[in-house]
Motif scaffolding. Structure first.
Motif, short mmCIF file in Angstrom:
data_model
loop_
_atom_site.label_atom_id
_atom_site.label_comp_id
_atom_site.label_asym_id
_atom_site.label_seq_id
_atom_site.Cartn_x
_atom_site.Cartn_y
_atom_site.Cartn_z
N SER A 192 0.82 -1.21 0.00
CA SER A 192 0.00 0.00 0.00
C SER A 192 0.86 1.27 0.00
O SER A 192 0.35 2.36 -0.22
CB SER A 192 -0.93 0.01 1.21
OG SER A 192 -0.21 0.25 2.41
N LEU A 193 2.15 1.11 0.23
CA LEU A 193 3.06 2.26 0.26
C LEU A 193 3.44 2.69 -1.15
O LEU A 193 3.58 1.85 -2.04
CB LEU A 193 4.33 1.89 1.04
CG LEU A 193 4.12 1.60 2.52
CD1 LEU A 193 5.38 0.95 3.11
CD2 LEU A 193 3.77 2.87 3.26
N PRO A 194 3.65 3.99 -1.35
CA PRO A 194 4.06 4.46 -2.68
C PRO A 194 5.44 3.93 -3.05
O PRO A 194 6.37 3.94 -2.24
CB PRO A 194 4.08 5.99 -2.52
CG PRO A 194 4.17 6.24 -1.06
CD PRO A 194 3.53 5.07 -0.38
N GLY A 195 5.55 3.41 -4.26
CA GLY A 195 6.83 2.90 -4.76
C GLY A 195 7.13 1.47 -4.34
O GLY A 195 8.19 0.94 -4.66
N ILE A 196 6.22 0.83 -3.61
CA ILE A 196 6.43 -0.53 -3.15
C ILE A 196 5.45 -1.47 -3.84
O ILE A 196 4.24 -1.36 -3.66
CB ILE A 196 6.27 -0.66 -1.62
CG1 ILE A 196 7.21 0.28 -0.89
CG2 ILE A 196 6.49 -2.11 -1.17
CD1 ILE A 196 8.68 0.00 -1.10
N GLY A 197 6.00 -2.37 -4.64
CA GLY A 197 5.19 -3.39 -5.28
C GLY A 197 5.43 -4.73 -4.60
O GLY A 197 6.04 -4.79 -3.53
N GLU A 257 15.04 4.80 8.42
CA GLU A 257 16.13 4.92 7.45
C GLU A 257 16.76 3.57 7.12
O GLU A 257 17.38 3.41 6.06
CB GLU A 257 17.21 5.89 7.96
CG GLU A 257 16.78 7.35 7.93
CD GLU A 257 15.88 7.74 9.11
OE1 GLU A 257 15.86 7.02 10.13
OE2 GLU A 257 15.17 8.75 8.99
N ASP A 258 16.60 2.59 8.00
CA ASP A 258 17.15 1.25 7.74
C ASP A 258 16.52 0.60 6.51
O ASP A 258 17.07 -0.35 5.96
CB ASP A 258 16.95 0.32 8.95
CG ASP A 258 17.83 0.71 10.13
OD1 ASP A 258 18.79 1.48 9.94
OD2 ASP A 258 17.55 0.23 11.24
N LEU A 259 15.39 1.11 6.07
CA LEU A 259 14.77 0.58 4.84
C LEU A 259 15.71 0.71 3.65
O LEU A 259 15.63 -0.09 2.72
CB LEU A 259 13.47 1.34 4.53
CG LEU A 259 12.19 0.80 5.12
CD1 LEU A 259 11.03 1.72 4.81
CD2 LEU A 259 11.91 -0.60 4.64
N LYS A 260 16.59 1.69 3.68
CA LYS A 260 17.53 1.89 2.57
C LYS A 260 18.49 0.71 2.43
O LYS A 260 19.12 0.55 1.39
CB LYS A 260 18.32 3.19 2.76
CG LYS A 260 17.48 4.44 2.65
CD LYS A 260 18.37 5.65 2.85
CE LYS A 260 17.59 6.93 2.97
NZ LYS A 260 18.47 8.08 3.17
N GLY A 269 16.08 2.74 -2.71
CA GLY A 269 17.09 3.79 -2.71
C GLY A 269 16.50 5.08 -2.17
O GLY A 269 15.39 5.11 -1.63
N ASP A 270 17.23 6.16 -2.35
CA ASP A 270 16.80 7.45 -1.83
C ASP A 270 15.47 7.92 -2.41
O ASP A 270 14.63 8.45 -1.69
CB ASP A 270 17.87 8.52 -2.09
CG ASP A 270 19.12 8.31 -1.25
OD1 ASP A 270 19.00 7.72 -0.15
OD2 ASP A 270 20.21 8.73 -1.68
N LYS A 271 15.26 7.71 -3.72
CA LYS A 271 14.02 8.19 -4.34
C LYS A 271 12.80 7.46 -3.79
O LYS A 271 11.79 8.08 -3.45
CB LYS A 271 14.08 8.02 -5.86
CG LYS A 271 15.02 9.00 -6.52
CD LYS A 271 15.01 8.84 -8.02
CE LYS A 271 15.98 9.79 -8.68
NZ LYS A 271 15.98 9.67 -10.15
N VAL A 272 12.87 6.15 -3.71
CA VAL A 272 11.75 5.37 -3.17
C VAL A 272 11.55 5.72 -1.71
O VAL A 272 10.43 5.93 -1.24
CB VAL A 272 11.98 3.85 -3.35
CG1 VAL A 272 10.92 3.04 -2.63
CG2 VAL A 272 12.02 3.49 -4.83
N PHE A 273 12.64 5.79 -0.96
CA PHE A 273 12.56 6.11 0.46
C PHE A 273 11.89 7.46 0.69
O PHE A 273 11.05 7.60 1.58
CB PHE A 273 13.95 6.09 1.10
CG PHE A 273 13.93 6.42 2.56
CD1 PHE A 273 13.47 5.50 3.49
CD2 PHE A 273 14.34 7.67 3.01
CE1 PHE A 273 13.42 5.82 4.84
CE2 PHE A 273 14.30 7.99 4.34
CZ PHE A 273 13.84 7.06 5.27
N ASP A 274 12.25 8.46 -0.12
CA ASP A 274 11.66 9.79 0.04
C ASP A 274 10.14 9.77 -0.17
O ASP A 274 9.41 10.53 0.45
CB ASP A 274 12.31 10.79 -0.92
CG ASP A 274 13.71 11.18 -0.49
OD1 ASP A 274 14.07 10.96 0.68
OD2 ASP A 274 14.47 11.71 -1.35
#
Length: 121
Positions: A35-40, A61-64, A70-75
């Motif tokens: 359900s999160l943006p950028g997560i399939g 931040e550990d998700l990185k 990466g940074d774009k998905v994390f943001d």
């Protein structure tokens, strides 16, 4: 003055809304993570596998450290994830889920059933 007060109230409502739509990355299922943006599906699975192999995330931040994040998905998702609390996002049905089909044997029309019963008599 009234405009400033309205702005403050709207900001509070927006921040409460964001806090309510959190996904706990330490307890969320793959479907909840999707359900999160950028997560399939693939990244959700990678998050769960990383968590199983390395234990709970200490910080968002550990998700990185998860492959594919990466940074774009994390943001995109950092404001919607947490490492504690309950996941409050309602999960949607699976994308490929189909409604159950009616069994044709059991779904006789009433008229056909009554005429076949008459024929037996």
């Amino acid at each position: 003055m009234l405009k400033k007060l309205l702005l403050v109230v709207m900001s509070l409502i927006a921040s409460i809304g964001m806090a309510m739509a959190a996904v706990n990355i330490n307890t969320a299922t793959e479907q909840e993570l999707e359900s999160l943006p950028g997560i399939g599906a693939a990244k959700a699975k990678a998050i769960v596998e990383y968590r199983k192999a390395n234990g709970n995330f200490k910080s968002v931040e550990d998700l990185k450290s998860v492959k594919g994040i990466g940074d774009k998905v994390f943001d995109k998702l950092k404001s919607e994830v947490a490492v504690s609390g309950t996941t409050t996002v309602a999960t949607a049905p699976a994308k490929d889920a189909k409604p159950p089909k009616a069994d044709k044997k059991d779904a006789k029309p009433a008229a056909a059933a009554s005429s076949s019963e008459k024929a037996k008599k």
